[in-house]
Motif scaffolding. Structure first.
Motif, PDB file in Angstrom:
ATOM      1  N   ALA A 110      43.892  26.923 -22.931  1.00  0.00           N
ATOM      2  CA  ALA A 110      43.014  26.965 -22.347  1.00  0.00           C
ATOM      3  C   ALA A 110      41.967  26.231 -21.957  1.00  0.00           C
ATOM      4  O   ALA A 110      41.667  26.282 -21.131  1.00  0.00           O
ATOM      5  CB  ALA A 110      42.131  29.007 -23.237  1.00  0.00           C
ATOM      6  N   ASN A 162      52.846  29.308 -20.701  1.00  0.00           N
ATOM      7  CA  ASN A 162      51.795  28.263 -20.753  1.00  0.00           C
ATOM      8  C   ASN A 162      51.004  28.846 -19.112  1.00  0.00           C
ATOM      9  O   ASN A 162      49.398  28.461 -19.974  1.00  0.00           O
ATOM     10  CB  ASN A 162      51.602  26.356 -19.947  1.00  0.00           C
ATOM     11  CG  ASN A 162      52.635  26.728 -18.852  1.00  0.00           C
ATOM     12  OD1 ASN A 162      53.718  26.624 -19.061  1.00  0.00           O
ATOM     13  ND2 ASN A 162      51.555  26.480 -17.589  1.00  0.00           N
ATOM     14  N   LEU A 214      43.899  32.281 -18.231  1.00  0.00           N
ATOM     15  CA  LEU A 214      42.670  32.086 -19.236  1.00  0.00           C
ATOM     16  C   LEU A 214      41.232  31.575 -18.817  1.00  0.00           C
ATOM     17  O   LEU A 214      40.432  31.267 -18.993  1.00  0.00           O
ATOM     18  CB  LEU A 214      43.015  32.844 -20.736  1.00  0.00           C
ATOM     19  CG  LEU A 214      41.535  33.445 -21.592  1.00  0.00           C
ATOM     20  CD1 LEU A 214      43.165  34.206 -22.867  1.00  0.00           C
ATOM     21  CD2 LEU A 214      41.259  32.446 -22.472  1.00  0.00           C
ATOM     22  N   PRO A 268      47.563  31.693 -20.766  1.00  0.00           N
ATOM     23  CA  PRO A 268      46.493  31.238 -21.280  1.00  0.00           C
ATOM     24  C   PRO A 268      46.240  30.317 -20.809  1.00  0.00           C
ATOM     25  O   PRO A 268      44.471  30.107 -21.120  1.00  0.00           O
ATOM     26  CB  PRO A 268      46.810  30.475 -22.568  1.00  0.00           C
ATOM     27  CG  PRO A 268      48.502  29.982 -22.523  1.00  0.00           C
ATOM     28  CD  PRO A 268      49.082  31.674 -21.189  1.00  0.00           C
ATOM     29  N   GLN A 269      46.140  29.208 -19.698  1.00  0.00           N
ATOM     30  CA  GLN A 269      45.725  28.250 -18.330  1.00  0.00           C
ATOM     31  C   GLN A 269      45.265  29.495 -18.166  1.00  0.00           C
ATOM     32  O   GLN A 269      44.004  28.610 -17.582  1.00  0.00           O
ATOM     33  CB  GLN A 269      46.729  27.456 -17.971  1.00  0.00           C
ATOM     34  CG  GLN A 269      47.023  26.259 -18.961  1.00  0.00           C
ATOM     35  CD  GLN A 269      48.095  25.623 -18.206  1.00  0.00           C
ATOM     36  OE1 GLN A 269      48.813  25.727 -17.602  1.00  0.00           O
ATOM     37  NE2 GLN A 269      48.147  24.509 -18.951  1.00  0.00           N
ATOM     38  N   ALA A 271      47.751  29.503 -27.769  1.00  0.00           N
ATOM     39  CA  ALA A 271      46.873  29.369 -26.654  1.00  0.00           C
ATOM     40  C   ALA A 271      44.965  29.174 -26.015  1.00  0.00           C
ATOM     41  O   ALA A 271      45.129  28.849 -24.820  1.00  0.00           O
ATOM     42  CB  ALA A 271      47.072  31.258 -26.497  1.00  0.00           C
ATOM     43  N   THR A 291      43.472  39.318 -24.939  1.00  0.00           N
ATOM     44  CA  THR A 291      42.220  38.440 -25.242  1.00  0.00           C
ATOM     45  C   THR A 291      41.418  38.784 -23.320  1.00  0.00           C
ATOM     46  O   THR A 291      40.186  38.708 -23.031  1.00  0.00           O
ATOM     47  CB  THR A 291      42.546  36.645 -25.237  1.00  0.00           C
ATOM     48  OG1 THR A 291      42.796  36.996 -26.561  1.00  0.00           O
ATOM     49  CG2 THR A 291      40.915  36.038 -24.889  1.00  0.00           C
ATOM     50  N   CYS A 345      40.566  33.743 -29.480  1.00  0.00           N
ATOM     51  CA  CYS A 345      41.817  34.156 -28.628  1.00  0.00           C
ATOM     52  C   CYS A 345      43.321  35.710 -29.776  1.00  0.00           C
ATOM     53  O   CYS A 345      42.130  34.801 -30.813  1.00  0.00           O
ATOM     54  CB  CYS A 345      42.491  33.012 -28.260  1.00  0.00           C
ATOM     55  SG  CYS A 345      41.643  31.860 -27.268  1.00  0.00           S
ATOM     56  N   CYS A 359      38.770  22.883 -28.565  1.00  0.00           N
ATOM     57  CA  CYS A 359      39.561  23.823 -29.842  1.00  0.00           C
ATOM     58  C   CYS A 359      39.472  23.864 -31.023  1.00  0.00           C
ATOM     59  O   CYS A 359      39.041  23.133 -31.470  1.00  0.00           O
ATOM     60  CB  CYS A 359      40.804  24.795 -28.995  1.00  0.00           C
ATOM     61  SG  CYS A 359      41.904  22.722 -29.113  1.00  0.00           S
ATOM     62  N   LEU A 403      53.401  35.569 -25.682  1.00  0.00           N
ATOM     63  CA  LEU A 403      52.595  34.592 -25.951  1.00  0.00           C
ATOM     64  C   LEU A 403      51.618  35.852 -25.263  1.00  0.00           C
ATOM     65  O   LEU A 403      50.026  35.968 -24.956  1.00  0.00           O
ATOM     66  CB  LEU A 403      51.866  33.304 -25.257  1.00  0.00           C
ATOM     67  CG  LEU A 403      51.542  32.265 -26.094  1.00  0.00           C
ATOM     68  CD1 LEU A 403      50.944  30.996 -25.944  1.00  0.00           C
ATOM     69  CD2 LEU A 403      51.061  32.002 -27.654  1.00  0.00           C
ATOM     70  N   ASP A 424      47.768  37.576 -26.439  1.00  0.00           N
ATOM     71  CA  ASP A 424      46.422  36.997 -25.075  1.00  0.00           C
ATOM     72  C   ASP A 424      46.040  37.480 -24.361  1.00  0.00           C
ATOM     73  O   ASP A 424      44.626  37.515 -23.496  1.00  0.00           O
ATOM     74  CB  ASP A 424      46.653  35.370 -25.480  1.00  0.00           C
ATOM     75  CG  ASP A 424      45.888  35.449 -26.802  1.00  0.00           C
ATOM     76  OD1 ASP A 424      45.088  35.018 -26.967  1.00  0.00           O
ATOM     77  OD2 ASP A 424      46.968  34.407 -27.438  1.00  0.00           O
TER      78      ASP A 424
END
Length: 575
Positions: free
Chosen positions: A56, A425, A431, A428-429, A52, A460, A47, A70, A454, A457
């Motif tokens: 995720a 959120n 993702l 990235p969630q 993030a 990403t 990431c 993570c 963010l 990302d």
């Protein structure tokens, strides 16, 4: 051949069925990321920000009901995990964070980037420990995973940079023993609850995510008690679709039917919910609460009978004791109110609404530039998204519109920061969700403030070719904060956002970017976004003056809003 500390950890993650590890590479993590590189069926997801990565991992855990993982390297890399880990902790979902540390000999010397992880994560983690010897493995890892899974929380395992590639003197397989018990209350407590519910004439159910695995039993209870079912936001998934008893949500995002069902019952049955807003609970009625955590019983509203146990196991024992209610007036009245409210909401979401006289009158007050209504955007996404789509939503107005206009029918899923209430959120969630379900559509309801926090990302998403659909409610505002200020009688201040063209940014990053400014183009644009292969960012300029009226608007809120608007008007004239 003896294994290294890094390989013990990575082999165990694979054994547990973990498929992805999210993080940002760094020196202390090098032994671990190299072990992942050489391990089949376990992928490293690099990431751009550790926050993030933690979001995720939390999303994957919530969707899969398994361990999310993570990693963050020494000092700042681990600090950046903290907000996403708080989201996991507040959501009570198991996440393991592997954190780097300075070389063991330097611990405690205020070395470059040194941070005391055991202290840093004290509040967020159910387990936290630093590995100081290779021979503490795999026992320490087993304890960390067991704590995360059995307690539904975060475990933080810190590995100094010079220990990851050291070998164990005595290697053994990992043993986790993670089977969870299903408990129910004793028979006398069940009999007391049944007596209370059977003697009530108007029972209302308040159902939360903790009841998700007991859908059949919950519906049977509603049928026997002729009870309207108020859902928490997290219970939309699992209880909203094909449910003849549900009347939507309560609270600030709720509706008048749910508020009426709660306020007019003489008994409340709470199932698997820790709904936090005390002002929205009814007063003067009897309360029965079922929760797996005994410490939750009665902490939001006084309860007459508290039943500590699994919702499914408890209801299976309680249902034979319940008598079928003959009077359905309470249920039918709540459902009729809910149907009328839904009809009114759908009128607001109709792109042609402002061509009617009622719509023209409303637009003259709150949408003079005839910008796109966020209600219309949410309803269009609901219409064109797949029946098995996974939705995420940013905290704030994006969640309000999802709650009211997106139905969790079919096998749709829903994830958000609904306990922590963090910004940033949804993307990235999404993702994490897309990697968990690569063949399902994933749709993120992004606030413009949340997405920009963010924004990096997005790269990403591009790097891994994740076909997420990012729907940006671009009202150039921190919309929920604006509404909170105005309801308190304060003029809007500090909420305006000087946004870029998010669609152009997405295009520059290699995603498909679609920008919508004309209400007439909304449906075609949403349909195109949902059907375009690969990642798509749909940037929709929505009306910044839109107001979400709560289920029980108060005179104070209305007066505060009027005062705020007067102040804003005077301020604009002075400027």
């Amino acid at each position: 051949m003896a294994r290294t500390v890094a390989h013990v950890i990575v082999d165990a993650l694979k054994e547990l069925g973990v498929r992805h590890v999210f993080g940002v590479v760094g020196d202390a993590l090098n032994p671990l990321t190299d072990a992942i590189r050489t391990t089949d069926d376990l992928d490293w997801v690099g990431c751009r920000h550790e926050e993030a990565a933690a979001f995720a991992a939390s999303a994957q855990s919530q969707l899969s009901d398994t361990l999310g993982v993570c990693m963050g390297t020494v000092g700042p890399g681990s600090v950046h995990l903290l907000n996403g880990l708080y989201d996991a902790a507040k959501s009570r979902t198991p996440v393991l964070a592997i954190c780097g540390q300075v070389p063991l000999a330097e611990v405690g010397s205020d070395y470059f980037q040194e941070v005391d992880n055991d202290l840093l994560f004290r509040d967020v983690a159910v387990y936290r420990a630093t590995v100081t010897s290779p021979d503490q493995m795999p026992r320490m890892l087993e304890s960390a995973v067991r704590a995360a899974v059995t307690q539904g929380g975060v475990a933080v395992l810190t590995v100094p940079g010079d220990l990851g590639d050291q070998e164990l003197s005595e290697d053994r397989p990992t043993r986790f023993a993670l089977a969870a018990p299903r408990t129910r209350p004793e028979d006398p407590a069940l009999a007391e609850a049944a007596e209370l519910l059977n003697s009530a004439s108007r029972v209302t159910l308040l159902v939360g995510r903790g009841a998700r695995e007991a859908r059949t039993e919950v519906l049977r209870a509603a049928e026997l008690l002729a009870a309207p079912m108020v859902l928490t936001l997290k219970a939309k998934e699992g209880f909203e679709g094909d449910n003849p008893f549900q009347v939507g949500q309560t609270g600030l995002i709720g509706n008048p039917a749910a508020a009426h069902a709660l306020d007019n019952g003489d008994a409340l049955l709470m199932l698997g919910t820790d709904f936090p807003y005390r002002d929205w609970y009814p007063t003067g009625c009897k309360v029965v609460q079922v929760d797996t955590r005994a410490e939750h019983l009665g902490r939001r509203v006084p309860v007459d009978v508290g039943l500590a146990g699994d919702v499914g196991a408890t209801l299976r024992a309680l249902l034979p004791l319940l008598e079928a209610a003959s009077d359905r007036t309470h249920l039918d009245g709540a459902r009729e109110r809910f149907a009328r409210w839904e009809e009114g909401q759908q009128r607001l979401a109709d792109p042609g609404h402002e061509r009617r006289w009622t719509g023209r009158l409303r637009a003259a007050l709150d949408n003079r530039d005839h910008e796109i209504r966020p209600e219309a955007l949410a309803a269009a996404v609901d219409r064109y998204a797949d029946e098995d789509a996974v939705f995420t939503s940013d905290t704030g107005m994006a969640t309000v519109w999802l709650s009211r206009f997106v139905g969790m029918r079919g096998s749709r899923r829903l994830v958000g920061s609904y306990n922590l209430g963090s910004m940033a959120n949804a993307m990235p969630q999404a993702l994490g969700a897309q990697l968990w379900a690569p063949d399902r559509q994933v749709v993120a309801f992004c606030g413009d403030g949340g997405l920009s926090m963010l924004l990096g990302d997005l790269m990403t998403i591009k790097t891994y070719g994740l076909p997420v659909k990012l729907v940006v409610f671009d009202n150039r505002r921190l919309g929920m904060v604006k509404l909170e200020q105005e309801q308190a009688g304060l003029p809007e201040f500090g909420t305006q956002l000087d946004n870029p063209d998010f669609a152009a940014v997405a295009t520059a990053l290699g995603l498909t970017g679609i920008r919508v400014t004309d209400p007439a183009q909304l449906h075609d644009s949403v349909r195109r976004a949902m059907q375009t292969p690969g990642p798509v960012l749909l940037d929709v300029l929505t009306n910044p003056e839109e107001v979400a009226v709560p289920g029980k608007p108060t005179v104070a809120q209305g007066w505060g809003f009027a005062i705020a608007k007067i102040k804003e008007t005077l301020s604009s004239h002075e400027g």
